[in-house]
Design an enzyme around this catalytic site. Sequence first.
Site, PDB file in Angstrom:
ATOM      1  N   THR A   1      -7.984   0.664 -12.139  1.00 28.07           N
ATOM      2  CA  THR A   1      -6.795   1.396 -12.556  1.00 28.07           C
ATOM      3  C   THR A   1      -6.435   2.335 -11.399  1.00 28.07           C
ATOM      4  OG1 THR A   1      -8.195   3.074 -13.563  1.00 28.07           O
ATOM      5  CG2 THR A   1      -7.405   1.306 -15.017  1.00 28.07           C
ATOM      6  N   ALA A  23      -8.249   1.228 -20.800  1.00 25.26           N
ATOM      7  CA  ALA A  23      -9.670   1.135 -20.428  1.00 25.26           C
ATOM      8  C   ALA A  23     -10.466   2.287 -21.038  1.00 25.26           C
ATOM      9  CB  ALA A  23      -9.810   1.141 -18.911  1.00 25.26           C
ATOM     10  N   GLY A  64      -5.615   3.107   3.381  1.00 21.22           N
ATOM     11  CA  GLY A  64      -6.501   2.886   2.226  1.00 21.22           C
ATOM     12  C   GLY A  64      -6.573   4.075   1.307  1.00 21.22           C
ATOM     13  N   CYS A  93     -11.496 -15.369   5.882  1.00 15.93           N
ATOM     14  CA  CYS A  93     -12.862 -15.504   5.367  1.00 15.93           C
ATOM     15  C   CYS A  93     -13.712 -14.486   6.129  1.00 15.93           C
ATOM     16  CB  CYS A  93     -13.411 -16.915   5.554  1.00 15.93           C
ATOM     17  SG  CYS A  93     -13.610 -17.430   7.245  1.00 15.93           S
ATOM     18  N   ALA A 150      -6.574   5.239 -10.264  1.00 12.17           N
ATOM     19  CA  ALA A 150      -7.137   6.582 -10.413  1.00 12.17           C
ATOM     20  C   ALA A 150      -6.870   7.460  -9.187  1.00 12.17           C
ATOM     21  CB  ALA A 150      -8.633   6.470 -10.661  1.00 12.17           C
ATOM     22  N   HIS A 151      -6.495   6.822  -8.069  1.00 12.39           N
ATOM     23  CA  HIS A 151      -6.197   7.620  -6.864  1.00 12.39           C
ATOM     24  C   HIS A 151      -4.963   8.487  -7.086  1.00 12.39           C
ATOM     25  CE1 HIS A 151      -3.270   4.379  -6.382  1.00 12.39           C
ATOM     26  NE2 HIS A 151      -2.646   5.149  -5.516  1.00 12.39           N
ATOM     27  N   GLY A 161       0.800  -1.224   0.000  1.00 10.68           N
ATOM     28  CA  GLY A 161       0.000   0.000   0.000  1.00 10.68           C
ATOM     29  C   GLY A 161       0.829   1.269   0.000  1.00 10.68           C
ATOM     30  N   MET A 219      -3.187  -4.790  -6.541  1.00 13.99           N
ATOM     31  CA  MET A 219      -4.490  -5.160  -5.973  1.00 13.99           C
ATOM     32  C   MET A 219      -5.410  -5.661  -7.083  1.00 13.99           C
ATOM     33  SD  MET A 219      -4.589  -4.279  -2.697  1.00 13.99           S
ATOM     34  CE  MET A 219      -2.973  -4.319  -2.028  1.00 13.99           C
ATOM     35  N   GLY A 220      -5.450  -4.915  -8.186  1.00 19.28           N
ATOM     36  CA  GLY A 220      -6.350  -5.253  -9.290  1.00 19.28           C
ATOM     37  C   GLY A 220      -6.071  -6.637  -9.871  1.00 19.28           C
TER      38      GLY A 220
HETATM   39  P1  NAD Z   1      -1.291  -0.648  -9.281  1.00 17.86           P
HETATM   40  O1  NAD Z   1      -0.708   0.697  -9.499  1.00 17.86           O
HETATM   41  O2  NAD Z   1      -0.438  -1.750  -8.754  1.00 17.86           O
HETATM   42  O3  NAD Z   1      -1.911  -1.194 -10.684  1.00 17.86           O
HETATM   43  C1  NAD Z   1      -2.708  -0.434 -11.561  1.00 17.86           C
HETATM   44  C2  NAD Z   1      -2.710  -1.100 -12.933  1.00 17.86           C
HETATM   45  O4  NAD Z   1      -3.551  -0.363 -13.811  1.00 17.86           O
HETATM   46  C3  NAD Z   1      -1.335  -1.159 -13.561  1.00 17.86           C
HETATM   47  O5  NAD Z   1      -1.052  -2.467 -13.965  1.00 17.86           O
HETATM   48  C4  NAD Z   1      -1.421  -0.181 -14.735  1.00 17.86           C
HETATM   49  O6  NAD Z   1      -0.618  -0.571 -15.820  1.00 17.86           O
HETATM   50  C5  NAD Z   1      -2.896  -0.246 -15.074  1.00 17.86           C
HETATM   51  N1  NAD Z   1      -3.412   0.948 -15.746  1.00 17.86           N
HETATM   52  C6  NAD Z   1      -3.116   2.247 -15.500  1.00 17.86           C
HETATM   53  N2  NAD Z   1      -3.855   3.053 -16.275  1.00 17.86           N
HETATM   54  C7  NAD Z   1      -4.623   2.247 -17.044  1.00 17.86           C
HETATM   55  C8  NAD Z   1      -5.595   2.499 -18.025  1.00 17.86           C
HETATM   56  N3  NAD Z   1      -5.933   3.731 -18.372  1.00 17.86           N
HETATM   57  N4  NAD Z   1      -6.204   1.445 -18.622  1.00 17.86           N
HETATM   58  C9  NAD Z   1      -5.873   0.164 -18.290  1.00 17.86           C
HETATM   59  N5  NAD Z   1      -4.950  -0.122 -17.345  1.00 17.86           N
HETATM   60  C10 NAD Z   1      -4.347   0.904 -16.714  1.00 17.86           C
HETATM   61  O7  NAD Z   1      -2.574  -0.417  -8.373  1.00 17.86           O
HETATM   62  P2  NAD Z   1      -3.392  -1.497  -7.519  1.00 17.86           P
HETATM   63  O8  NAD Z   1      -2.695  -1.806  -6.248  1.00 17.86           O
HETATM   64  O9  NAD Z   1      -3.784  -2.642  -8.403  1.00 17.86           O
HETATM   65  O10 NAD Z   1      -4.700  -0.660  -7.156  1.00 17.86           O
HETATM   66  C11 NAD Z   1      -5.542  -0.159  -8.180  1.00 17.86           C
HETATM   67  C12 NAD Z   1      -6.509   0.872  -7.642  1.00 17.86           C
HETATM   68  O11 NAD Z   1      -7.552   0.244  -6.913  1.00 17.86           O
HETATM   69  C13 NAD Z   1      -5.867   1.884  -6.699  1.00 17.86           C
HETATM   70  O12 NAD Z   1      -6.395   3.160  -6.964  1.00 17.86           O
HETATM   71  C14 NAD Z   1      -6.259   1.400  -5.333  1.00 17.86           C
HETATM   72  O13 NAD Z   1      -6.297   2.432  -4.381  1.00 17.86           O
HETATM   73  C15 NAD Z   1      -7.636   0.829  -5.629  1.00 17.86           C
HETATM   74  N6  NAD Z   1      -8.022  -0.236  -4.726  1.00 17.86           N
HETATM   75  C16 NAD Z   1      -9.056  -0.081  -3.894  1.00 17.86           C
HETATM   76  C17 NAD Z   1      -9.435  -1.119  -3.073  1.00 17.86           C
HETATM   77  C18 NAD Z   1     -10.561  -0.997  -2.171  1.00 17.86           C
HETATM   78  O14 NAD Z   1     -11.096   0.063  -1.982  1.00 17.86           O
HETATM   79  N7  NAD Z   1     -10.961  -2.106  -1.593  1.00 17.86           N
HETATM   80  C19 NAD Z   1      -8.772  -2.293  -3.078  1.00 17.86           C
HETATM   81  C20 NAD Z   1      -7.744  -2.418  -3.922  1.00 17.86           C
HETATM   82  C21 NAD Z   1      -7.360  -1.389  -4.758  1.00 17.86           C
END
Ligand code: NAD
Length: 552
Positions: free
Chosen positions: A260, A239, A487, A405, A262-263, A48, A173-174
């Site tokens: 993605t 995307a 977060g 779980c 976006a944060h 994180g 995470m994604g």
């Molecule tokens: P990360 O930076 O590790 O991965 C993001 C991925 O998105 C990368 O592989 C990047 O290449 C890709 N990407 C970037 N722009 C793109 C676009 N326009 N189109 C397609 N792909 C694109 O981030 P992460 O750890 O996977 O987290 C992703 C987001 O989800 C973060 O903003 C995070 O805060 C949020 N998140 C929220 C929660 C939650 O609220 N439960 C949980 C997990 C992640």
Amino acid sequence: MTEARPVRAPRGVQLNCKSWLTEAPYRMLQNNLDPEVAENPAELIVYGGRGQAARDWESFEAILRTLLELENDETLLVQSGKPVAVFRTHADAPRVLIANSNLVPHWATQEHFDELAARGLIMYGQMTAGSWIYIGTQGILQGTYETLGSLARQRGWPSLRGKFVLTAGLGGMGGAQPLAITMNEGVGLIVEVDPARAQRRLENGYVEFVVDELEEAMSLVEEAVANEQPRSIGLIGNAADIYPELVIRGVVPDVVTDQTPAHDVLAYIPHNLNLEQASELRSQDPQAYTQQSMASMAHHVQAMLAFQKAGSEVFDYGNNLRQRAFDHGVKDAFNFPGFVPAYIRPLFCEGKGPFRWVALSGEAEDIYKTDTAVKELFPHDEHLHRWLTLAREQIQFQGLPARICWLGYGERAAAGLRFNEMVANGQLMAPIVIGRDHLDAGSVASPNRETEGMLDGTDAVSDWPLLNAMLNAVGGATWVSFHHGGGVGIGFSQHAGQVIVADGTPEAARRIERVLTTDPGLGIVRHADAGYPLAVEAARRHGIKMPMLKTD
Ligand code: NAD
């Protein structure tokens, strides 16, 4: 200066500390920094962004030394990752109390935090990084599995079988999304702009196919949907190009979301740039990059709104995408909901949330035995059984073997007591540590995420996580933590964590029964107080005393 060194939790039944109640934090702190678990252990970063386990290496070593000597009636205080004092308390008190990243609200800005961090006076604890209960990717995988499972139930679908889920982002995470979709029996198309990221997920088995062409991807999707066959497909693309293209083609996925980054406007890749151009513009003109990034996100969200109009179930997955689009002029960006109000809140109303446990022995067999015990305790919960079976088949442990779980009020205490019995009668080799994410029913105030859109408007009231931490401390959790900023970043959240050790003793059983009852109980109370009928009903059903609860 104390040097960085490779760290791995000790295993086995031999104690290094004076009891299992101090051995447990001793092992779990080190487990958080195991190279299999942590993103950047040399910098003490667990996950994180900058989420750390200790403030610096000197503090880390001092915490370990102190735990080795800590008596069973003493409590160690950790302030933003630095051990600051040991006080005589009593045997039932927490052995460790942790406060991370907290700032008085007026000064709770990223700038002030960064200033202090640069001077070594504070650290960012994220949620489970600074509270020593991170268990690797399994945590996010299960959260995503649970979110999608809840979505399916709300739509009246038995699972995602035969449903098409469109999402984006195969990052840290994604990357859990494709597996969480197929574990729910659905068909996932995940758009990822960076081929290397997609390749990594393919190699570690999180995604089944990676293709470059939309046509090929859609053929794979259509075939799997028609055959009701679980399948995940990564598509290399942006995307903000692919979503609008699918809208034009009249494709209506059953579910649409996005992960993605976006944060962080500088991490999101704008749709009119390739990776190389993006990297160049980012370093040369971050302002121009930000503009393009925001414009791309607006485009991206407009397509999501179009899917929503066409009948897709659309939700924001906690990455602030709606806010970015809104700030760029998409006034109806918030027309689709965030994932907590949409799918998770009903679970919170029942005190249901992420319950995780770790085998201090280091033996996978200890976890498999607890898997069986949980299945036996809840024989009719099919969704839980499916998760536990798939988790055993598909999840590689990272660091000490662990399981997660979602369990609710009553269930958590029952599971904790069963584990304690299994330690007592020698079924398990060593004690079990029971904890949870700070993302839970009654332990977090986070207006853009866990407490978004509360029924009574109390999204930003953080009395609840404070009460949660205090309650868990008096109940006898083994360690309790209170953090700021996990977060969603500095200024945006406050939250509490608890970890309790099942060492097989009758004293532990009493503490477990108290803590694992009041902890989810406060989640029910927080939501009943806000007026959620489900929570009011749960409070009534469980006989939770709420002096001012209106029950009609
Ligand atoms: P990360 O930076 O590790 O991965 C993001 C991925 O998105 C990368 O592989 C990047 O290449 C890709 N990407 C970037 N722009 C793109 C676009 N326009 N189109 C397609 N792909 C694109 O981030 P992460 O750890 O996977 O987290 C992703 C987001 O989800 C973060 O903003 C995070 O805060 C949020 N998140 C929220 C929660 C939650 O609220 N439960 C949980 C997990 C992640």
